[in-house]
Design an enzyme around this catalytic site. Structure first.
Site, PDB file in Angstrom:
ATOM      1  CG  MET A  89      -2.037  -0.990   1.202  1.00 36.40           C
ATOM      2  SD  MET A  89      -3.255  -0.640  -0.086  1.00 36.40           S
ATOM      3  CE  MET A  89      -4.122   0.744   0.661  1.00 36.40           C
ATOM      4  CD  GLU A  90       2.269   3.573   3.764  1.00 32.84           C
ATOM      5  OE1 GLU A  90       2.662   4.621   3.226  1.00 32.84           O
ATOM      6  OE2 GLU A  90       1.312   3.535   4.561  1.00 32.84           O
ATOM      7  CB  THR A  91       6.614   2.116  -1.581  1.00 32.04           C
ATOM      8  OG1 THR A  91       6.987   0.818  -1.067  1.00 32.04           O
ATOM      9  CG2 THR A  91       6.808   3.164  -0.499  1.00 32.04           C
ATOM     10  CE1 TYR A 128      -1.989   2.630   4.078  1.00 36.20           C
ATOM     11  CE2 TYR A 128      -2.302   1.942   6.353  1.00 36.20           C
ATOM     12  CZ  TYR A 128      -1.490   2.105   5.255  1.00 36.20           C
ATOM     13  OH  TYR A 128      -0.168   1.743   5.328  1.00 36.20           O
TER      14      TYR A 128
END
Ligand code: CA
Length: 401
Positions: free
Chosen positions: A131-133, A313
């Site tokens: 999800m982050e990168t 999220y």
């Protein structure tokens, strides 16, 4: 001045609150103390008090100018809220699942070791990373010091970015990363799993033992740091984050938190047909209201939200991780005719609730537990299922009151 080292000379310029251009011209007016250089001059005593040396301060900030792109990005806060089904579809896109499965394979032994040491499920660690990168695919190319100094100098979010900037200076001082490689997002989130400097200071670990906490290029360090973050924020080993469930006909929607055994007694079943955990409690959660998919979520779900305080999220992290390890997509259909409200509509919803005498705090569009309880109570009194969901239907029902 002639005996000053280069670092000290730069530092002296910073402290005088003038740029080298300004000193070069006899006609130039003194730089206003409110400007960027003035900000750096005011920053120094505080940074020094927190352990930043002259050398670090001067080397990190010499030649740094404000980044207008970063200032512009602070103003691009969209009012549009993507429906959760679109958000989750993009979180678990075919490309991302494919890349995630490859990364799970390549890093399997590292993930074994991390899971053993921290007790955090590998699926959740991979979910955060994805999800982050996109598993390190885009870690952000902005200069962290420049971004944070820009945000701090304009006072964006009070003193938050000033403190993050000081934290960033300390990371450089501790030699975890070279100045030229100190990159991140426009708001200063860094590396494979996008830690802010304050999170780095609290949670980053040197998992491979090379002396550096390298969350930028060292995958074991980055993933172990994420596991450590979740563990120190209360992750309970052996407890799942949750799962999709089916709700029986005639279900009493007033129940919100029970032990798993009691959920079973109420006729709630896992959507994948597996047995409920033998111990533990879970909350019933309808991300899009009672017409959409239902989930039981544990306190570990809330721990994921410590990374980013958003239900969507956390669900994205959880579902991405599960699907990388073979779980299927959400089974129930999403209620596409009842999307979650945008910011202005959420404020209107809260104003309507206040007008009816509910205490939801200042109407600000943030849907917290008080607003959800008020929605639930309103729904209950008006023949709607009390699911606490801030969707279009409940707003329409409030408007005709
Ligand atoms: Ca390391």
């Amino acid at each position: 001045m002639s005996r000053l080292t280069p670092f000290a000379a730069v530092f002296a310029l910073l402290l005088m609150g003038v740029s080298s251009v300004a000193t070069a011209s006899p006609m130039a007016k003194p730089a206003p103390s409110s400007g960027f250089q003035g900000f750096l001059g005011r920053l120094w005593p505080l940074a020094h008090a927190r352990g930043v040396t002259h050398e670090t301060f001067a080397a990190a900030l010499s030649g740094v100018t404000p980044d207008q792109d970063v200032v512009d990005l602070t103003k691009k806060q969209s009012e549009f809220v993507k429906p959760i089904w679109e958000y989750l579809a993009s979180a678990t896109s075919a490309n991302r699942l494919d890349r995630g499965a490859k990364m799970a394979g390549v890093n399997a032994s590292t993930l074994d070791a991390i899971e053993n040491r921290y007790g955090v499920d590998r699926s959740v660690i991979l979910g955060v990373w994805g999800m982050e990168t996109n598993f390190g695919g885009f870690t952000g190319g902005k200069d962290v010091i420049r971004s944070l100094a820009t945000l701090a100098s304009v006072g964006y979010r009070g003193t938050y970015f000033r403190d993050e900037l000081i934290g960033a200076l300390l990371i450089l001082q501790q030699h975890h990363v070279a100045r030229a490689d100190f990159k991140g997002s426009w708001a200063g989130a860094m590396g494979q799993t996008q830690f802010m400097p304050s999170s780095f200071q609290k949670f980053a670990v040197d998992f491979d033992g090379d002396g550096k906490k390298d969350i930028w290029t060292d995958v074991p360090d980055a993933l172990a740091s994420t596991a450590n973050y979740l563990k120190l924020n209360g992750w309970q080993a052996g407890l799942p984050w949750g799962f999709e469930v089916s709700i029986p006909h005639g279900f009493d929607y007033h129940m919100t938190r029970l032990v798993f055994d009691d959920w079973t007694r109420q006729g709630v079943r896992r959507a994948d047909g597996q047995a409920m955990p033998r111990s533990g409690e879970a909350n019933l959660f309808f991300p899009a209201g009672a017409d959409g998919p239902a989930f039981l979520v544990t306190d570990n779900f809330d721990v994921i939200k410590r990374y980013n305080n958003s239900d969507a999220y956390a669900l994205g992290v959880a579902m991405l991780g599960d699907r990388i390890y073979g779980a299927g997509p959400v089974r129930a259909a999403w209620p596409v005719d009842d999307p979650i409200l945008g910011l202005q509509q959420r404020v209107q919803l809260q104003e309507q609730l206040v007008a009816l005498g509910y205490d939801v705090g200042e109407p600000n569009g943030r849907i917290g537990s008080r607003t959800r309880e008020a929605i639930r109570d309103f729904q209950d009194k008006h023949g709607l299922r009390p699911d606490g969901y801030a969707g279009r239907r409940v707003l329409e029902a409030l408007r005709v009151r």
